[in-house]
Motif scaffolding. Structure first.
Motif, mmCIF file in Angstrom:
data_model
loop_
_atom_site.group_PDB
_atom_site.id
_atom_site.type_symbol
_atom_site.label_atom_id
_atom_site.label_comp_id
_atom_site.label_asym_id
_atom_site.label_seq_id
_atom_site.Cartn_x
_atom_site.Cartn_y
_atom_site.Cartn_z
ATOM 1 N N LEU A 127 0.821 -1.210 0.000
ATOM 2 C CA LEU A 127 0.000 0.000 0.000
ATOM 3 C C LEU A 127 0.857 1.262 0.000
ATOM 4 C CD1 LEU A 127 -2.824 -0.811 2.584
ATOM 5 C CD2 LEU A 127 -3.074 -0.592 0.108
ATOM 6 N N ILE A 144 3.227 -4.395 -6.652
ATOM 7 C CA ILE A 144 1.808 -4.518 -6.953
ATOM 8 C C ILE A 144 1.552 -5.675 -7.923
ATOM 9 C CG2 ILE A 144 1.915 -2.837 -8.842
ATOM 10 C CD1 ILE A 144 -0.999 -3.424 -6.341
ATOM 11 N N LEU A 189 -4.980 5.266 1.520
ATOM 12 C CA LEU A 189 -5.741 4.839 0.339
ATOM 13 C C LEU A 189 -5.598 5.817 -0.826
ATOM 14 C CD1 LEU A 189 -7.580 2.879 -1.074
ATOM 15 C CD2 LEU A 189 -9.544 4.018 -0.013
ATOM 16 N N PRO A 190 -5.854 7.127 -0.643
ATOM 17 C CA PRO A 190 -5.654 8.034 -1.781
ATOM 18 C C PRO A 190 -4.205 8.068 -2.247
ATOM 19 C CG PRO A 190 -6.149 9.261 0.229
ATOM 20 C CD PRO A 190 -6.442 7.828 0.511
ATOM 21 N N TYR A 191 -3.280 7.924 -1.306
ATOM 22 C CA TYR A 191 -1.868 7.890 -1.690
ATOM 23 C C TYR A 191 -1.589 6.672 -2.566
ATOM 24 C CZ TYR A 191 3.174 7.244 -1.353
ATOM 25 O OH TYR A 191 4.497 7.049 -1.662
ATOM 26 N N PHE A 192 -2.120 5.517 -2.173
ATOM 27 C CA PHE A 192 -1.935 4.279 -2.926
ATOM 28 C C PHE A 192 -2.528 4.398 -4.326
ATOM 29 C CE2 PHE A 192 -3.943 0.185 -4.147
ATOM 30 C CZ PHE A 192 -2.788 -0.549 -4.395
ATOM 31 N N LEU A 193 -3.750 4.929 -4.419
ATOM 32 C CA LEU A 193 -4.415 5.066 -5.717
ATOM 33 C C LEU A 193 -3.653 6.035 -6.619
ATOM 34 C CD1 LEU A 193 -8.150 5.201 -4.552
ATOM 35 C CD2 LEU A 193 -6.912 3.261 -5.551
ATOM 36 N N ASN A 194 -3.131 7.089 -6.032
ATOM 37 C CA ASN A 194 -2.346 8.044 -6.804
ATOM 38 C C ASN A 194 -1.062 7.405 -7.327
ATOM 39 O OD1 ASN A 194 -1.704 10.880 -7.695
ATOM 40 N ND2 ASN A 194 0.010 10.551 -6.291
ATOM 41 N N GLN A 195 -0.455 6.562 -6.484
ATOM 42 C CA GLN A 195 0.757 5.869 -6.909
ATOM 43 C C GLN A 195 0.476 4.889 -8.051
ATOM 44 O OE1 GLN A 195 4.131 6.158 -5.665
ATOM 45 N NE2 GLN A 195 3.151 8.070 -5.055
ATOM 46 N N LEU A 196 -0.682 4.251 -8.005
ATOM 47 C CA LEU A 196 -1.031 3.277 -9.044
ATOM 48 C C LEU A 196 -1.095 3.924 -10.426
ATOM 49 C CD1 LEU A 196 -3.764 0.877 -7.616
ATOM 50 C CD2 LEU A 196 -1.346 0.435 -7.982
ATOM 51 N N VAL A 197 -1.626 5.124 -10.480
ATOM 52 C CA VAL A 197 -1.787 5.772 -11.790
ATOM 53 C C VAL A 197 -0.528 6.538 -12.223
ATOM 54 C CG1 VAL A 197 -4.286 5.947 -11.564
ATOM 55 C CG2 VAL A 197 -2.838 7.833 -10.765
#
Length: 201
Positions: A127, A144, A189-197
């Motif tokens: 995460l 990931i 969570l927002p940090y993780f989602l930002n990293q994914l993109v």
């Protein structure tokens, strides 16, 4: 001394002693009837201190060593010095509960090893650093990607129900690691989602 190293040291010592002492192994391993009938609830934790063999022990402790130190700092900031201990013990219990409930009346079932708690540590780390390269059987890949492959493989093997590996504990441990981490800090969570993109290799 880092708490991660203390956990590793205790686990290695107890596992080594249990390799040489079958009675100790039987006293610590997860044997559901001992919990259901004799109320030996400590087994929900001590099963994670014993392992099937040196290979099993080495893999778990190697993984814990590399990822536990990062997560130890994360939980210490939010829960205090013993935050990582709380997280790790919770991972042991949470990951094995579905297995215990499923086999609570099965005198032939046994489970051991820290894999569930180690999965919790690994997925909590993912995460925070989803694109961090990790070595999987000497093959480097983003964390990931490993998480997706690991989850798919564990689900497949758990449904097959063959072999001596408790894949259910791996899955529940991973889920616990994600849920606990997000509960501790909603910003993850927002940090993780930002990293994914924004892939970074």
């Amino acid at each position: 001394m880092p708490i991660t190293l203390i956990i590793i040291a205790i686990t290695c010592v107890v596992s080594y002693l249990a390799f040489r002492n079958p009675r100790l192994m039987n006293d610590l391993i997860l044997w559901p009837p001992a919990i259901a009938r004799q109320r030996e609830y400590y087994r929900l934790v001590t099963y994670g201190l014993v392992h099937a063999d040196f290979g099993h022990l080495l893999f778990n402790m190697f993984t814990l060593f590399f990822f536990g130190r990062v997560m130890e700092g994360f939980f210490a900031q939010r829960l205090g010095s013993f935050g990582f201990v709380l997280f790790y013990i919770g991972g042991l219990v949470f990951s094995i509960l579905p297995t215990y409930l499923k086999h609570r009346n099965d005198p032939n079932y046994r489970s051991l090893g820290a894999s569930g708690a180690v999965s919790a540590v690994l997925f909590a780390f993912i995460l925070l650093a989803p694109w961090q390269r990790i070595l999987v059987l000497v093959v480097p890949m983003p964390a990931i990607v490993y998480a997706v492959l690991y989850t798919a493989y564990s689900i497949y093997m758990d449904r097959r129900g063959q072999g001596n590996v408790n894949h259910s504990a791996h899955l529940w441990g991973a889920a616990y690691g994600v849920i606990f981490t997000l509960l501790m800090d909603g910003r993850v969570l927002p940090y993780f989602l930002n990293q994914l993109v924004h892939p970074s290799f």
